[in-house]
Scaffold this active site. Structure first.
Site, mmCIF file in Angstrom:
data_model
loop_
_atom_site.group_PDB
_atom_site.id
_atom_site.type_symbol
_atom_site.label_atom_id
_atom_site.label_comp_id
_atom_site.label_asym_id
_atom_site.label_seq_id
_atom_site.Cartn_x
_atom_site.Cartn_y
_atom_site.Cartn_z
ATOM 1 N N SER B 41 0.833 -1.203 0.000
ATOM 2 C CA SER B 41 0.000 0.000 0.000
ATOM 3 C C SER B 41 0.865 1.249 0.000
ATOM 4 O O SER B 41 1.741 1.415 0.842
ATOM 5 C CB SER B 41 -0.921 0.016 1.225
ATOM 6 O OG SER B 41 -1.888 -1.009 1.123
ATOM 7 N N CYS B 125 -6.688 -2.318 6.871
ATOM 8 C CA CYS B 125 -5.506 -2.811 7.577
ATOM 9 C C CYS B 125 -5.671 -2.609 9.081
ATOM 10 O O CYS B 125 -5.900 -1.486 9.535
ATOM 11 C CB CYS B 125 -4.250 -2.088 7.094
ATOM 12 S SG CYS B 125 -2.777 -2.600 7.999
ATOM 13 N N GLY B 264 -1.089 -14.968 -0.305
ATOM 14 C CA GLY B 264 -0.231 -14.197 0.591
ATOM 15 C C GLY B 264 0.609 -15.089 1.472
ATOM 16 O O GLY B 264 1.712 -15.509 1.112
#
Lengths: 241, 313
Positions: B41, B125, B264
């Site tokens: 990000s 997040c 991930g």
């Protein structure tokens, strides 16, 4: 999950360098590393110099704290991590500064090694006496206090069927220019966070040093444009090596 | 609504995993079966994030994985330089963004849009540097604020927008606000929690950030539910994340409604070649399961098949 061990001994190797022995033996390939954790102070990668020890040069707040540990103090260990050196016959082990410590386990695992070591002064040539029992040792120091005066590259080339290089990155880059890359292995250091290949922090030209390395074949390193030039800081910003 | 770019095969990395353009290029070169790559990000100003340790996992595997990077980012200018030099041969690039305010999200989106095939807006997040507020607390929990983020981002760029949601929020309400404000797809979802792990010797939390988002196998059933519910309600494109490690996980998420699948934590401990092999194994397994049908046929299939008739059981 880090496993907590206890410090058994803090051995002073030089004015700046300490070997910390702990009460856990790690089964690892030479060149693999551990994430070493001091609660609330941080966690950083170190290559083992003994199955139960790391050798640390005081260079910042975290290593100062490590060097100040006393027997009985807790120390967190995560690993072994990454890929180490392959087994080599008659390798030339080329070390600079505290990188020499990383070659110790490799020297013990290798058949008839020879040593090419460099440092600023004689005190930086770690394990010198021990290495002399294993094979020929060539030394260069910048102040001439041991061996030839000059840089480790002044001792190259030496003839050997294989080479392992560990030291400051610019020193390794200079060595790689003088060695056959297809028979050379180098250990790359980067700022690490997760150390298990997830976060990408320790990239060197796209290779994640924590899982693809830290030991890389010279042929790969030759292709890495970032090697010897730049690395990512904690925010991800590029900084010069 | 703008269609998502064609991501073929429909696999990507999750944001915050692999993170940097040069790693994506290395994966592509190693033959990874990822049709798209998602950046770490990008935030409005340079930020170092949390100190180490930033991850907790069990050596045996299977246990929850916690992470607490807390959104480190180089400056948008440095990201621009990095992305301008990226040359992906086949894959799409999705740039993930965040901000501290709706206006910051929009400014980052505007700068990153020229390099992106799509923008993923990180609303979920759960991590923070101790003392600060998380995105999830300040933005992602609130349908109104999330909608405002999406409205401003929509006004700032033309690229397809993915609203990446938190499993810890009233996510259907947040999703509805985002879609109404111009989001083109949903990301289902971010890490869960945050969770906690304590070291028994020092008697302190292990993570320097104290808590960390939960990922991996523990997250899968939760984000699978989120994907299923979001598809049932909105029938919009969904990029799914959370514990996808095998083709079975990928097929489940697809039937729940995902058209793109993010990997991930499954890369934990795997080098580049091994990671590329994992992506190929996942996609080959899905293709074998499809048995000749096109992949879009499978998207949302769990919602379409009639309930089994149990009367004669």
């Amino acid at each position: 999950m880090p496993e907590m061990a206890r410090v058994l001994e803090n051995r002073r190797e030089s004015p700046w360098t300490h070997t910390l022995f702990f009460d856990r033996e790690v089964k690892c390939a030479p060149g693999q590393f551990m994430m070493v954790w001091l609660p609330r102070l941080g966690e950083k990668p170190f290559t083992l110099s003994y199955p139960n020890a790391i050798t640390v040069k005081r260079a910042g707040p975290f290593t100062e704290q490590l060097a100040a540990l006393e027997p009985g103090d807790p120390i967190g260990l995560r690993g072994p991590l990454g890929r180490g050196y392959p087994l080599m016959r008659r390798p030339a082990l080329i070390g600079g500064g505290v990188g020499i410590a990383e070659l110790r386990l490799l020297a013990l695992a290798s058949e008839k090694p020879i040593f090419v070591l460099g440092g600023r002064t004689a005190e930086e040539i770690l394990f010198h006496e021990e290495f002399r029992k294993l094979g020929p040792v060539h030394v260069a120091t910048e102040d001439g206090s041991l061996g030839a005066q000059g840089l480790v590259t002044s001792l190259l080339p030496v003839q050997a069927p294989a080479y392992a290089v560990c030291g400051p990155e610019r020193m390794m880059a200079a060595c790689l220019d003088l060695l056959p890359p297809e028979r050379t292995y180098l250990a790359i250091e980067r700022y690490m966070k997760c150390a298990v290949g997830l976060c990408g922090q320790c990239t060197c030209s796209g290779w994640r040093v924590c899982v693809d390395g830290p030991v890389f074949p010279g042929t790969w390193v030759r292709e890495m444009e970032d090697f010897g030039r730049r690395r990512r800081a904690k925010s991800g910003r590029w900084e010069p090596v | 609504m703008r269609p998502l770019p064609r991501i073929d095969p429909p696999l990507v990395n999750a944001s915050g995993i692999l993170s940097y353009p040069e790693v994506f290029a290395a994966f592509e070169k190693a033959g990874a079966c990822l049709g798209g790559y998602v950046t770490k990000s990008v935030g409005p100003v340079e930020k170092a994030g949390n100190d180490n340790p930033v991850v907790v996992y069990s050596a045996e595997g299977g246990a929850p994985v916690l992470n607490s990077l807390a959104l480190p980012t180089q400056s948008p200018e440095d990201w621009e330089k990095d992305l301008a030099s990226l040359r992906l041969q086949r894959s799409r690039l999705i740039v993930s963004i965040y901000g501290g305010t709706p206006g910051e999200f929009a400014r980052v989106a505007e700068r990153m849009a020229p390099y992106a095939d799509a923008i993923e807006v990180n609303l979920g997040c759960p991590n923070k540097v101790p003392g600060e507020q998380t995105i999830m607390e300040s933005i992602g929990q609130s349908p109104a604020v999330s909608g405002e983020v999406m409205r401003l981002v929509r006004g700032a760029c033309e690229k397809p927008l993915i609203a990446k949601l938190s499993p810890n929020s009233d996510y259907l309400a947040v999703a509805e606000a985002c879609l109404a404000a111009g989001a083109d797809a949903l990301g289902c979802g971010n890490t869960l929690g945050p969770g906690l792990a304590i070291d028994l010797t020092s008697r302190k939390p292990i993570l320097a950030g104290t808590t960390g988002g939960i990922s991996g196998p523990a997250l899968k059933p939760i984000n699978l539910r989120m994907t299923y519910e979001a598809y049932a309600r909105f029938q919009c494109p969904i990029v799914a994340y959370g514990g996808i490690a095998t083709w079975r996980d990928a097929a489940e998420y697809t039937m729940a409604g995902a058209c793109v699948l993010g990997i991930g934590t499954a890369f934990l401990g795997k080098g580049t070649r091994e990671s590329a092999g994992l992506t190929r194994a996942i996609w080959e397994g899905v293709v074998a399961y499809l048995d000749g049908r096109p992949f879009p046929d499978l998207v949302g299939e769990a919602h379409r098949l009639p309930a089994p008739d149990l009367t004669h059981a």
